[in-house]
Design a protein around this motif. Structure first.
Motif, PDB file in Angstrom:
ATOM      1  N   SER A 171       4.551  -0.274  -0.049  1.00  0.00           N
ATOM      2  CA  SER A 171       4.989  -1.768  -0.433  1.00  0.00           C
ATOM      3  C   SER A 171       4.424  -2.485  -1.873  1.00  0.00           C
ATOM      4  O   SER A 171       4.955  -3.370  -2.368  1.00  0.00           O
ATOM      5  CB  SER A 171       4.120  -2.831   0.678  1.00  0.00           C
ATOM      6  OG  SER A 171       2.935  -2.986   0.317  1.00  0.00           O
ATOM      7  N   LYS A 228       1.240  -2.696  -2.440  1.00  0.00           N
ATOM      8  CA  LYS A 228       0.094  -3.143  -2.481  1.00  0.00           C
ATOM      9  C   LYS A 228      -0.855  -2.449  -3.509  1.00  0.00           C
ATOM     10  O   LYS A 228      -1.070  -1.205  -3.316  1.00  0.00           O
ATOM     11  CB  LYS A 228      -0.348  -3.351  -1.128  1.00  0.00           C
ATOM     12  CG  LYS A 228      -1.809  -3.974  -0.960  1.00  0.00           C
ATOM     13  CD  LYS A 228      -2.132  -3.865   0.701  1.00  0.00           C
ATOM     14  CE  LYS A 228      -3.594  -4.416   0.503  1.00  0.00           C
ATOM     15  NZ  LYS A 228      -3.962  -4.503   2.169  1.00  0.00           N
ATOM     16  N   GLY A 236       4.746  -7.585  -6.294  1.00  0.00           N
ATOM     17  CA  GLY A 236       4.687  -7.800  -4.983  1.00  0.00           C
ATOM     18  C   GLY A 236       3.008  -8.257  -4.396  1.00  0.00           C
ATOM     19  O   GLY A 236       2.875  -8.673  -3.339  1.00  0.00           O
TER      20      GLY A 236
END
Length: 332
Positions: free
Chosen positions: A240, A242, A258
């Motif tokens: 994602s 992260k 993000g």
């Protein structure tokens, strides 16, 4: 000049002691629920009257003049007016002779040949941040509930505790500045462009439209200059995007990654300090001692968080629309 944005385009107008200040916003999708009550919570946060802020009190009611029909945006430009009622223009008459240090008085007279409205700072006044807050309310609606923006006071006069900073300023009988931090959660990956249209560039452009802002930093900011590369780099831990740390502040290569967008701004001390100052007397041509009269904030930073949220929302709404992540006809 007085406009900002490409698709979500904001134009501000008015003067502090004129009949009104206002904003015209183009590019708003049709069908967004919008009525006067939607603005009141954020406008209340910007108001003076609290400890450390100006005693000037205005109703600050937004009057929607165009672009809304049956309590929904029509897709046409929205115009909002705020009336100025509690003015004391006589406080500023003598300032024609004494351009205030830290204010735009001198440069405005030079630029506009003395035709500018000098009362209360005129078009340069912090009162025009009402317009930004109003635009921010609409921008937040475009962003939706999945994206949250929160700005908070981090320092007042060098103190982490705002009350301590205010007490020190009161004891010194002088004004103080502060630091405000903004955190945005829920942003998608991909907002922003390389170089001139980077997210940082657009945010910095909008942030410096807020009167009294003197600096901005993202993530670790200036502390990054004292770090090693391996310290500052944010390790990516999953698909994602992260990261284990967020020294970049949620932006890499000018594009959101993000992770939370984190940045801080420096707010200068209020220029209208009660202390005596030296400045040029335009009439006599001599430098003289004078003091600023009128009603002013002890610490402007106290009223900045909601304004910072607003300009942040404006920038993000513009990028969201440019990326076609919101349709031209709004659906809840």
């Amino acid at each position: 000049m007085n406009s900002f944005g490409r698709l979500f385009r904001v134009n501000v107008f008015g003067e502090s002691h004129g009949a009104s200040v206002g904003v015209n916003i183009d590019g708003i999708p049709a069908g967004i629920p919008l009525q006067q009550e939607d603005f009141l919570a954020d406008l209340e946060r910007r108001k003076g009257g609290a400890r450390g802020t100006t005693p000037r009190k205005e109703e600050d009611l937004p009057f929607i003049k165009s672009g809304v029909f049956n309590d929904h945006t029509t897709g046409a430009p929205v115009t909002i007016l705020f009336e100025n009622n509690n003015t004391r223009s006589t406080d500023y008459e003598k300032l024609r002779e004494f351009p205030r240090p830290g204010h735009a008085d001198f440069v405005a007279t030079e630029k506009f040949g003395g035709f500018e409205d000098y009362r209360g700072g005129g078009h340069f006044s912090g009162r025009l941040t009402l317009n930004l807050v109003a635009a921010g309310v609409i921008a937040k609606k475009i962003l939706g509930k999945d994206i949250s923006i929160q700005a908070v006071i981090k320092e007042v006069g060098g103190y982490a505790d705002a009350e301590e900073g205010l007490n020190a300023a009161i004891a010194a009988k002088d004004s103080v500045g502060g630091v405000v931090e903004c955190v945005v959660e829920g942003l998608p990956i991909g907002l922003g462009e390389p170089f001139f249209d980077s997210l940082e560039s657009a945010l910095a452009h909008a942030v410096f439209a807020i009167p009294a802002i003197k600096g901005i930093e993202f993530g670790s900011g200036f502390a990054a200059a004292r770090m090693k590369g391996v310290e500052h780099n944010d390790a990516i831990v999953d698909k994602s995007g992260k990261t284990a740390t967020n020294h970049a502040g949620g932006v890499v290569g000018g594009i959101t990654n993000g992770n939370p967008l984190v940045f801080r701004i420096a707010v200068k001390p209020t220029s209208s300090t009660p202390k005596e100052q030296q400045t040029l007397n335009i009439k006599s041509g001599e430098v003289e001692t004078f003091s600023v009269k009128g009603r002013h904030d002890l610490c402007i930073a106290l009223r900045v968080p909601v304004v910072l949220e607003a300009v942040t929302a404006m920038v993000l709404a513009d990028f969201i629309l440019l990326e076609q992540r919101r349709p031209r006809i709004f659906s809840a």
